[in-house]
Design a protein around this motif. Structure first.
Motif, PDB file in Angstrom:
ATOM      1  N   ASN A 216      39.571  41.547  48.430  1.00 60.63           N
ATOM      2  CA  ASN A 216      39.951  40.195  48.844  1.00 60.63           C
ATOM      3  C   ASN A 216      38.777  39.525  49.541  1.00 60.63           C
ATOM      4  O   ASN A 216      38.158  40.101  50.431  1.00 60.63           O
TER       5      ASN A 216
ATOM      6  N   HIS B 127      39.211  44.399  39.405  1.00 59.65           N
ATOM      7  CA  HIS B 127      38.866  43.917  40.748  1.00 59.65           C
ATOM      8  C   HIS B 127      38.213  45.028  41.573  1.00 59.65           C
ATOM      9  O   HIS B 127      37.264  44.788  42.306  1.00 59.65           O
TER      10      HIS B 127
ATOM     11  N   SER C  54      41.724  33.639  40.833  1.00 58.63           N
ATOM     12  CA  SER C  54      40.894  34.590  40.109  1.00 58.63           C
ATOM     13  C   SER C  54      41.773  35.249  39.058  1.00 58.63           C
ATOM     14  O   SER C  54      42.952  34.956  38.958  1.00 58.63           O
TER      15      SER C  54
ATOM     16  N   GLU D 277      43.694  44.787  38.071  1.00 59.97           N
ATOM     17  CA  GLU D 277      43.591  45.511  39.335  1.00 59.97           C
ATOM     18  C   GLU D 277      42.393  46.463  39.298  1.00 59.97           C
ATOM     19  O   GLU D 277      41.575  46.497  40.229  1.00 59.97           O
TER      20      GLU D 277
ATOM     21  N   ASP E  86      34.406  39.412  44.480  1.00 63.68           N
ATOM     22  CA  ASP E  86      35.631  39.953  45.056  1.00 63.68           C
ATOM     23  C   ASP E  86      36.785  39.125  44.515  1.00 63.68           C
ATOM     24  O   ASP E  86      36.610  38.244  43.681  1.00 63.68           O
ATOM     25  N   ASN E  87      37.933  39.385  44.997  1.00 68.28           N
ATOM     26  CA  ASN E  87      39.132  38.776  44.435  1.00 68.28           C
ATOM     27  C   ASN E  87      39.535  37.589  45.285  1.00 68.28           C
ATOM     28  O   ASN E  87      40.086  37.753  46.364  1.00 68.28           O
TER      29      ASN E  87
ATOM     30  N   ASP F  24      41.686  35.319  44.538  1.00 65.01           N
ATOM     31  CA  ASP F  24      42.907  34.644  44.102  1.00 65.01           C
ATOM     32  C   ASP F  24      44.010  34.648  45.143  1.00 65.01           C
ATOM     33  O   ASP F  24      45.033  34.028  44.944  1.00 65.01           O
TER      34      ASP F  24
ATOM     35  N   GLU G 158      45.970  40.558  38.482  1.00 63.62           N
ATOM     36  CA  GLU G 158      45.967  42.013  38.331  1.00 63.62           C
ATOM     37  C   GLU G 158      46.507  42.443  36.972  1.00 63.62           C
ATOM     38  O   GLU G 158      46.221  43.533  36.499  1.00 63.62           O
TER      39      GLU G 158
END
Lengths: 710, 710
Positions: free
Chosen positions: B117, B399, B382, B396, B373-374, B376, B385
């Motif tokens: 994240n 990421h 983004s 997932e 990084d994620n 979203d 998953e």
């Protein structure tokens, strides 16, 4: 993208993807008028619907229009990851809901993992009360029946690998992008998309679709499916005050006397942890701070007070019920206490019986059920998601259901005694509408709290932006105003000794150092509290509609005006009942923008008329929380009283706004378990410029004055 | 609790629990000296280990002591939820690590879900660089080889349903609870417990155990297993400065000239998004702001500057490589760009070839790999998953691996050209030690940043507490001091036009309004930057040990002193190399507490000697970041220079602390792809009070002065 394709193929990891259930296109089954159920694969056995306590309020559907066909098609497929559900999202369609989201409002373009968490400081879906339900401006709602931390992807953009689908021209609304938050503008709002919902672990899931045809009606159907909205007793709608955690019996009695003397309204006094012999975890046993609780409760009752008790469910080894709960509890402790399995009837009975005998039989009116959200992300170690409970639930499922099943345990006491209650709870979830419990949070941002108020109405939740203390007297008054226009008018002074109007600064307050001129602050606070008391009949009537029709008493503007895109992003105003629009003011701001939807609106304070469909900049004098009354409505206002048992609370002045005020309905509520709720009709004769109160039988409401405003 | 029991039975949901693989007690296999592997069930095919780029640095293990037996037993079991691993946790055992955790340090009692994240504002395990690895004070490390958002429960308390296990008396350390944070004190530290790791979706998992016997050696083994630590080129250890996002070619050249003129050290200039024709998503094509990048790079090169380019991987439709990437990308877009599948060699090649031709061939020294990084969870969308990639990875997994596989793609260019690089990346994960990329964050709390520095060393990560602007000149200087003692001395002025020492206020800075007396601030900043330049040889030598032995150059005190519980909670001090202890100071604080571990320590600034094993309160004058030098060590300090290519950077003064300074080693680095790294030994003759530099062959280091301090 052909999803069946990627399930069937896949490279290195593809072999792991086991297609469990790809029930592509099951036929939706209409289970209630305008409510359809899609059943995919093998749904889990423990879900909000399978563990529900309240049956749908079927009669409520009678008043809603017919919806001839299921408004959207839902598809689903399984994989090793769990079960994936897809619901189309049209261009210019805005979804809302997902429970008590404090940091976002319009959900298009967002991703939310609905995880129960006591400190939802980030806008990731963590919430005290995540609800796997959303409703859109196209007038339908979707409930994904899961007790898992489901992830909702509220519209995104796929990689274009083949020719794009033809443009969707069915969007009913055009939208003003500059009226929307940035995240929403980024979210490809003009393109056809989909909501993806991933339910982890499950091999199938039931999805319920609630038709409208309007947005408001879709929410009504969801609330009726849940069992209809809660109807708090009238006393629950008065002022609440929770005393400092270390108050003794005499301190409580002294404060109760002081409130009556100083004419500060209050119906309910709440005790915080100190009333128990041990509180983290709990014993549920009166501590020596309260040598004679029965006498205290009776004494307070004579003065018109109810008493509410704080607690949480984690049961300390010294509690008399601890040993009996052990075999009916989870395999991990919290704060050294056992976690009752409220899906196990024996745990519920042991827990409830003790509460009845030791508290409710003494006259306790209700509870504040704390810590039932998942606090293990933020410093504590609540039970892990891998916990096991005797009922077969794992920890993740239990976190999703714990708030409501805990309420069930407590409710079983009140049901048995046929006694209404109103209380607080810190976690809730799907199908929550019938529970007479209001959510709250340790977070304390005033604007987030108002967003919470606007959001809660989408998902069958009640929320109070509770007042603790203020950064300044101005902040105190602004927060109190918001609380007074909320489902529960709660002052929670659990860490300050004296009422906050005497001193907003915590340390000074606890040192009995009062602010210079505090009486003036007290007087301003009294006015705000009196406003709440004046609104009790009106708010009560709104709750009756919640109870019978599923109409949220507090809700966002977009719910009533989805055809007006300028309402879509308004998260700092809300509607109360059928006639009031509230636009809270915040400390440090001497003016604010207000958007008034279609129709004319009257300033509650000045009586000035404004034309709707416009945004205005208004001044916000400290004494006034901006309230606007819809033209052509009757607004009943009770005489201010110190508590709801005072007869003054039944005596009304009625403001008649505009040229042709429509009739308004109030309801006689005798406070009993199943009150008859005699209808009291307020009518206005525009020709004679006079009003009349009509009722079908004997009752208590009377109008002392009719005031035309136009 | 008998876990096999609850798997086999269970109530309503029990039927859903399918025991996939309960490989109770597999025999650990020793795969490298002191490294064991437990293999449970059917591990996933896409994991950090299976997709690794670097092979273990086997030779590094030779220098470590023998560990005869696997230090802990790991057990595991499968269920519908995924795979659950359990590792015992002894009383008084403190675990650390789990990647770049910015908000917590000692992990005992915490719960962390390792989710990638970009805005890790809550201490829930969200991180730019979560790593499923931890190490404890008992001297071993655990790697759970998964590319899933695994949940780590770092010790908790089970409900006692049967007689408790006998007390564990094997704890080697006693602990001072008041020295530990509150969450840790709540965590039943004195009781035997376990670490539970839940890997979602998986049907099995490999767990690696790294023996010590010391904590530091366990981390060394983990880093050597990862491939050994990165060795940045010397120029990477100089000062870095990233220019404002909208700078044009001439602006860059002008600033470069200004720095040389004003004698502000700088080795690397970084360009931010404006260099591309489109940046969100990216084209990787020079915009018209840079009409002749080749000329600019050459010009800057002549002045001793390298150029670094910002980018992210999401590829805009107007990028020349977009269409070629489409079939090798995920099924969801980010910012309208495709997401290359860096597990697909074709995507990597297309991406790398373009970068080589358009940037590296022109002389670009490296990259800042942003947004990997994620993002979203926080406003953007983004890839979800549930995304699918051609390689078979889902979103997932992608990421969890994206940061490193993206680095692999970029590294392939530099490997091909046999050219060393040093850069930035915003996401990383397991086995990251060999990557010459430093993590950074948009979060900007100075204390969190220092905690990040202390934490990064547990998990094979490099982290820079980058400087952007300051709330005040004091804040600016304090942050610059921290940056100067970090893996990358980075000033990131991406949103300010002029260097922050001319004006810390953003708007005024961009309006060319300089603060009164800014020259004095500039002068103080120069001193800090010169300190960095003086430390380049020392820091370089620490990186050589990272490269060869796996020893983190920047690390928490507890890693070197686990036998002293007073170091366990120290998150605001850190060690650099073998001889320096740094205790940063923060704006608004004129004094701070410092804990010095065993041994004597010299104040770097005053030369004053302090006895170790004591906590002191020290004053922190603005010009000085508190640094302490271990007694009996030699500290080589280069002459301050404007960049590392300046010959001054090879000329040393050597401080000799204490009575018997041990020899210190420096390394000649010619900057080539596989430098010979001639050893340069600094020795001190205590009797003669004189030093000597000895090397095996010709080289560049020379000592101009030996300074005894005692």
């Amino acid at each position: 993208m052909n999803r069946r394709h990627f399930i069937a193929t896949g490279g290195a990891a593809g072999a792991l993807l086991q297609k469990r259930a790809a029930a592509a296109g099951p036929v939706p089954q209409q289970i209630l008028p305008g409510v359809w159920k899609f059943s995919f694969g093998k749904p889990e056995k423990i879900t909000p619907v399978t563990t529900r306590h309240y049956a749908p309020a079927k009669r409520g559907f009678d008043g809603l229009p017919t919806v001839s066909a299921c408004p959207v098609n839902v598809t689903g497929e399984g994989s090793r990851r769990g079960f994936l559900v897809s619901v189309p999202l049209a261009p210019n369609e805005a979804p809302y809901g997902l429970g008590l989201q404090l940091q976002s409002f319009v959900q298009r373009g967002s991703k939310k993992r609905l995880r129960v968490n006591a400190d939802p400081k980030m806008d990731t879906g963590d919430s005290h009360a995540p609800v796997p339900f959303y409703v859109t401006t196209r007038g339908y709602g979707i409930l994904v029946d899961t007790a898992r931390y489901a992830t909702f992807y509220m519209g995104g953009k796929k990689t274009v690998k083949t020719a794009p689908a033809p443009a969707d021209t069915s969007a009913p609304f055009t939208i003003a992008p500059d009226a929307l938050p940035a995240a929403y503008r980024r979210a490809n709002i003009r393109e056809r998309s989909e909501v993806l919902v991933e339910v982890p672990e499950a091999e199938g899931v039931d999805v319920y679709v609630f038709g409208g045809p309007s947005m408001r009606q879709a929410v009504q159907r969801y609330n009726l499916f849940s069992g209809g909205g809660a109807l708090p007793p009238r006393w629950g709608l008065g002022m609440w005050y929770r005393v400092k955690a270390d108050y003794k019996q005499d301190d409580v009695l002294k404060l109760a006397a002081e409130f009556r003397e100083s004419r500060m309204p209050c119906d309910v006094l709440g005790l915080e942890p100190g009333w128990q012999t041990h509180a983290y975890s709990c014993t549920f046993v009166w501590s020596d701070k309260f040598p004679d609780p029965q006498a205290m409760i009776s004494d307070l009752g004579r003065k018109g007070y109810r008493v509410n008790l704080w607690e949480h469910a984690f049961t300390h080894p010294t509690s008399p019920i601890h040993d009996a709960l052990v075999p009916h509890s989870g395999d991990y402790q919290v704060w050294g206490g056992v976690v009752p399995d409220f899906l196990d009837p024996q745990a519920t009975k042991t827990f409830a019986d003790f509460h009845e005998a030791r508290h409710v039989a003494l006259g306790i009116s209700g509870y504040k059920l704390d810590e039932c959200d998942n606090s293990d992300f933020t410093g504590n170690w609540s039970y892990p998601e891998v916990s096991r409970f005797p009922s077969g639930a794992d920890g993740e499922q239990m976190h999703c259901l714990f708030g409501q099943r805990y309420q069930d345990a407590i409710q079983s006491v009140f049901e048995k005694r046929r006694q209404r209650t109103y209380g607080l709870v810190r976690s809730s979830g799907a199908l929550a509408a019938p529970y007479p419990y209001v959510l709250y949070s340790d977070l304390y941002d005033h604007k987030d709290f108002i967003r919470g108020l606007a959001n809660a109405g989408f998902s069958g939740l009640l929320w109070t932006p509770e007042l603790r203390d203020g950064a300044s007297p101005e902040d105190l008054i602004r927060r109190l105003q918001s609380v007074a226009l909320s489902p529960m008018a709660l002052i929670n002074a659990w860490y300050i000794k004296n009422p906050p109007w005497k001193q907003v600064k915590r340390a000074a307050n606890n040192n009995d150092e009062f602010a210079a001129g505090w009486q003036e602050i007290e007087s301003k606070c009294r006015k705000v509290m009196e406003l709440r008391m004046r609104l009790v009949p009106y708010i009560h009537a709104a709750f009756v509609r919640y109870h019978r029709e599923g109409m949220p008493p507090f809700r966002a503007l977009v719910m009533d005006y989805p055809e007006d895109p300028r309402t879509w992003a308004i998260e700092n105003q809300f509607l109360v009942g059928e006639s009031l629009l509230v636009a809270p003011a915040f400390a440090g701001e001497s003016a604010r923008d207000v958007y008034l939807p279609q129709g004319d609106w009257f300033d509650y304070w000045t009586g000035k008329r404004h034309t709707g469909k416009q945004q205005m900049r208004i001044d916000v004098p400290l004494e006034q929380i901006p309230i606007f009354v819809k033209a052509d409505s009757l607004l009943p206002l009770a005489q201010p009283s110190l508590h709801t048992a005072d007869a003054a609370c039944w005596r009304l002045e009625v403001n008649a706004y505009g040229e042709k005020p429509a009739a308004a309905m109030l309801f006689e509520d005798d406070g009993s378990w199943a009150p008859a709720l005699t209808e009291v009709r307020l009518e206005w004769d525009a020709t004679r410029r006079a009003g009349a109160l009509r009722r079908t039988g004997p009752g208590q409401y009377e109008v002392t004055r009719w005031i035309p405003i136009s």
